[in-house]
Design an enzyme around this catalytic site. Structure first.
Site, PDB file in Angstrom:
ATOM      1  N   ARG A 158       0.886  -1.191   0.000  1.00  0.00           N
ATOM      2  CA  ARG A 158       0.000   0.000   0.000  1.00  0.00           C
ATOM      3  C   ARG A 158       0.910   1.222   0.000  1.00  0.00           C
ATOM      4  O   ARG A 158       1.728   1.400   0.908  1.00  0.00           O
ATOM      5  CB  ARG A 158      -0.910   0.006   1.223  1.00  0.00           C
ATOM      6  CG  ARG A 158      -1.638   1.330   1.409  1.00  0.00           C
ATOM      7  CD  ARG A 158      -2.751   1.272   2.450  1.00  0.00           C
ATOM      8  NE  ARG A 158      -3.919   0.588   1.932  1.00  0.00           N
ATOM      9  CZ  ARG A 158      -5.141   0.682   2.466  1.00  0.00           C
ATOM     10  NH1 ARG A 158      -5.357   1.432   3.514  1.00  0.00           N
ATOM     11  NH2 ARG A 158      -6.152   0.024   1.933  1.00  0.00           N
TER      12      ARG A 158
ATOM     13  N   HIS B 110      -7.259   0.494  -6.655  1.00  0.00           N
ATOM     14  CA  HIS B 110      -7.507  -0.314  -5.441  1.00  0.00           C
ATOM     15  C   HIS B 110      -8.180  -1.630  -5.876  1.00  0.00           C
ATOM     16  O   HIS B 110      -9.351  -1.878  -5.602  1.00  0.00           O
ATOM     17  CB  HIS B 110      -8.401   0.487  -4.487  1.00  0.00           C
ATOM     18  CG  HIS B 110      -8.388  -0.002  -3.066  1.00  0.00           C
ATOM     19  ND1 HIS B 110      -7.609  -1.047  -2.621  1.00  0.00           N
ATOM     20  CD2 HIS B 110      -9.088   0.431  -1.962  1.00  0.00           C
ATOM     21  CE1 HIS B 110      -7.817  -1.230  -1.332  1.00  0.00           C
ATOM     22  NE2 HIS B 110      -8.704  -0.354  -0.908  1.00  0.00           N
TER      23      HIS B 110
ATOM     24  N   GLN C 270     -10.114  -4.106  -3.371  1.00  0.00           N
ATOM     25  CA  GLN C 270     -11.408  -3.593  -2.925  1.00  0.00           C
ATOM     26  C   GLN C 270     -12.471  -3.785  -4.001  1.00  0.00           C
ATOM     27  O   GLN C 270     -13.601  -4.193  -3.722  1.00  0.00           O
ATOM     28  CB  GLN C 270     -11.290  -2.107  -2.568  1.00  0.00           C
ATOM     29  CG  GLN C 270     -12.589  -1.498  -2.123  1.00  0.00           C
ATOM     30  CD  GLN C 270     -13.082  -2.047  -0.797  1.00  0.00           C
ATOM     31  OE1 GLN C 270     -12.362  -2.004   0.196  1.00  0.00           O
ATOM     32  NE2 GLN C 270     -14.300  -2.569  -0.761  1.00  0.00           N
TER      33      GLN C 270
ATOM     34  N   ASP D  68     -17.427   7.252  -1.933  1.00  0.00           N
ATOM     35  CA  ASP D  68     -16.201   7.095  -1.142  1.00  0.00           C
ATOM     36  C   ASP D  68     -15.886   8.466  -0.566  1.00  0.00           C
ATOM     37  O   ASP D  68     -16.475   9.483  -0.978  1.00  0.00           O
ATOM     38  CB  ASP D  68     -15.065   6.575  -2.061  1.00  0.00           C
ATOM     39  CG  ASP D  68     -13.769   6.284  -1.310  1.00  0.00           C
ATOM     40  OD1 ASP D  68     -13.811   6.141  -0.069  1.00  0.00           O
ATOM     41  OD2 ASP D  68     -12.707   6.205  -1.967  1.00  0.00           O
TER      42      ASP D  68
ATOM     43  N   CYS E  62     -16.465   1.621   0.267  1.00  0.00           N
ATOM     44  CA  CYS E  62     -15.337   0.758   0.652  1.00  0.00           C
ATOM     45  C   CYS E  62     -14.965   0.920   2.114  1.00  0.00           C
ATOM     46  O   CYS E  62     -14.310   0.050   2.672  1.00  0.00           O
ATOM     47  CB  CYS E  62     -14.137   1.028  -0.246  1.00  0.00           C
ATOM     48  SG  CYS E  62     -13.436   2.685  -0.063  1.00  0.00           S
TER      49      CYS E  62
ATOM     50  N   ARG F 182     -13.717  -8.652   1.346  1.00  0.00           N
ATOM     51  CA  ARG F 182     -12.268  -8.449   1.170  1.00  0.00           C
ATOM     52  C   ARG F 182     -11.513  -9.731   1.523  1.00  0.00           C
ATOM     53  O   ARG F 182     -10.590 -10.147   0.823  1.00  0.00           O
ATOM     54  CB  ARG F 182     -11.775  -7.303   2.077  1.00  0.00           C
ATOM     55  CG  ARG F 182     -12.349  -5.928   1.768  1.00  0.00           C
ATOM     56  CD  ARG F 182     -11.902  -5.438   0.420  1.00  0.00           C
ATOM     57  NE  ARG F 182     -10.459  -5.422   0.272  1.00  0.00           N
ATOM     58  CZ  ARG F 182      -9.655  -4.430   0.663  1.00  0.00           C
ATOM     59  NH1 ARG F 182     -10.157  -3.351   1.205  1.00  0.00           N
ATOM     60  NH2 ARG F 182      -8.333  -4.508   0.473  1.00  0.00           N
TER      61      ARG F 182
HETATM   62  N1   CP Z   1     -11.417  -0.168   2.236  1.00  0.00           N
HETATM   63  C1   CP Z   1     -10.143  -0.194   2.667  1.00  0.00           C
HETATM   64  O1   CP Z   1      -9.187  -0.395   1.905  1.00  0.00           O
HETATM   65  O2   CP Z   1     -10.020   0.036   4.003  1.00  0.00           O
HETATM   66  P1   CP Z   1      -8.679   0.180   4.841  1.00  0.00           P
HETATM   67  O3   CP Z   1      -8.062   1.500   4.478  1.00  0.00           O
HETATM   68  O4   CP Z   1      -9.121   0.115   6.262  1.00  0.00           O
HETATM   69  O5   CP Z   1      -7.746  -0.947   4.482  1.00  0.00           O
HETATM   70  N1  NVA Z   2     -10.121   6.663  -1.632  1.00  0.00           N
HETATM   71  C1  NVA Z   2      -9.756   6.228  -0.303  1.00  0.00           C
HETATM   72  C2  NVA Z   2      -9.960   4.754  -0.156  1.00  0.00           C
HETATM   73  C3  NVA Z   2      -9.673   4.247   1.231  1.00  0.00           C
HETATM   74  C4  NVA Z   2      -9.813   2.767   1.366  1.00  0.00           C
HETATM   75  C5  NVA Z   2      -8.313   6.609  -0.010  1.00  0.00           C
HETATM   76  O1  NVA Z   2      -7.463   6.440  -0.891  1.00  0.00           O
HETATM   77  O2  NVA Z   2      -8.048   7.080   1.085  1.00  0.00           O
END
Ligand code: CP
Ligand code: NVA
Length: 305
Positions: free
Chosen positions: A106, A133, A136, A224, A263, A291
């Protein structure tokens, strides 16, 4: 369905654009099959989770997925590794590849994830970048297919920022032939890099400015956060998103059987009201649970023998 039949052993997953439509559908089938399986086909393997940003769902669901498949996982933050002292991405990826069988990353810039994948000699999985992502959206697709019984002939509406989630939905919709209408405020459209991918050019989303127009008659409504991780809050952005809250009145414009996805984490009262998030049309907890199931399938398809 055998994990090896999916044909992605040893592959990276940086975006669903890397997978064929058949591989995406096969992964969803395999995830349903594995849902209650706790044997240990990946016994003796170790999966690294290298996170430069916080996480609740992605981290825990990958750790549990690894455990349920018999694999071990090691969670690393930027601060806990020598990345924090300037060790390069390439050196980090090459060294970790000598210990691990897969690396789940990540990070912010998608180019950095590509650099990890380029240097690593083991499969690299995107656990979120600023651009995509995929894990997700695999879970989202599983959730939609379970709730609606199909992914064919669906109208999916996005309301909000042109961010990593919308961009991943755009490539997934293009791969699977799903009709996607996105309402984004002016100035917050998806990245032209994503919109110019050949698959997306062949099957583009409809981008509009009006949330009501996007949502009208839709089978699935998704939003989101307006502020993704690493983005700065600003009055200008908040003003641009006025009228973009998914509330009960907006949901009422969708199909009467429409489902609501997010998400998570949600910013209650901003992009979505409590009434919608906790309401009868919301499937956000199934989405979060999925997930785990899709990542089990993904890890097995990438690492299984
Ligand atoms: N939806 C998602 O990726 O959540 P987190 O940031 O908690 O991993
Ligand atoms: N768009 C959000 C998704 C979090 C899971 C971010 O990147 O923070």
């Amino acid at each position: 369905m055998l994990a090896t039949d999916i044909g992605i052993q040893g592959s990276d997953l940086l975006t669903l654009n890397d997978l064929s439509a058949q591989a995406i559908l096969d992964l969803l089938d395999l995830s349903a099959q594995l849902q209650h399986v706790h044997d240990a086909p990946l016994r003796g393997r170790t999966i690294g989770l290298l996170f430069r940003k916080p996480s609740t769902r992605t981290r825990v669901s990958f750790e549990v997925a690894a455990l349920e498949l018999g694999a071990h996982s090691i969670y690393m933050t930027e601060e806990q590794t020598q990345l924090s002292r300037g060790e390069t991405v390439a050196d980090t990826a090459k060294v970790l590849s000598r210990y691990l069988q897969a690396l789940v990353v990540r990070t912010g810039a998608h180019a950095e994830l590509e650099a990890f994948a380029e240097a690593a000699t083991v499969p690299v999985v995107n656990a979120l970048t600023d651009r995509f992502h995929p894990c997700q959206v695999l879970a989202d697709l599983k959730t939609v297919r379970e709730a609606k019984g199909t992914l064919a002939d669906l109208e999916v509406a996005w309301v909000g920022d042109g961010n990593n989630m919308l961009q991943e939905w755009i490539v997934a919709a293009a791969q699977l032939g799903i009709r996607l209408r996105a309402a984004c405020p002016a100035g917050y459209d998806p990245d032209p890099v994503v919109l110019s991918l050949p698959n997306v050019v062949a099957h583009p989303p409809t981008i509009v400015r009006s949330p009501a127009e996007a949502v009208r008659g839709a089978d699935v409504v998704i939003t989101d956060t307006w502020l993704s991780m690493g983005q700065k809050d600003s009055d200008q952005k908040r003003q641009a998103f006025e009228g973009f809250t998914v509330d009960e009145a907006l949901m009422a414009k969708a199909d009467s059987e429409a489902i609501f996805l997010h998400c998570l984490p949600a910013h209650r009262g901003e992009e979505v009201t409590d009434g919608v998030l906790d309401g009868t049309q919301s499937v956000v907890l199934d989405e979060a649970e999925n997930r785990l199931h899709v990542q089990k399938a993904l890890l097995l398809a990438i690492l299984g023998e």
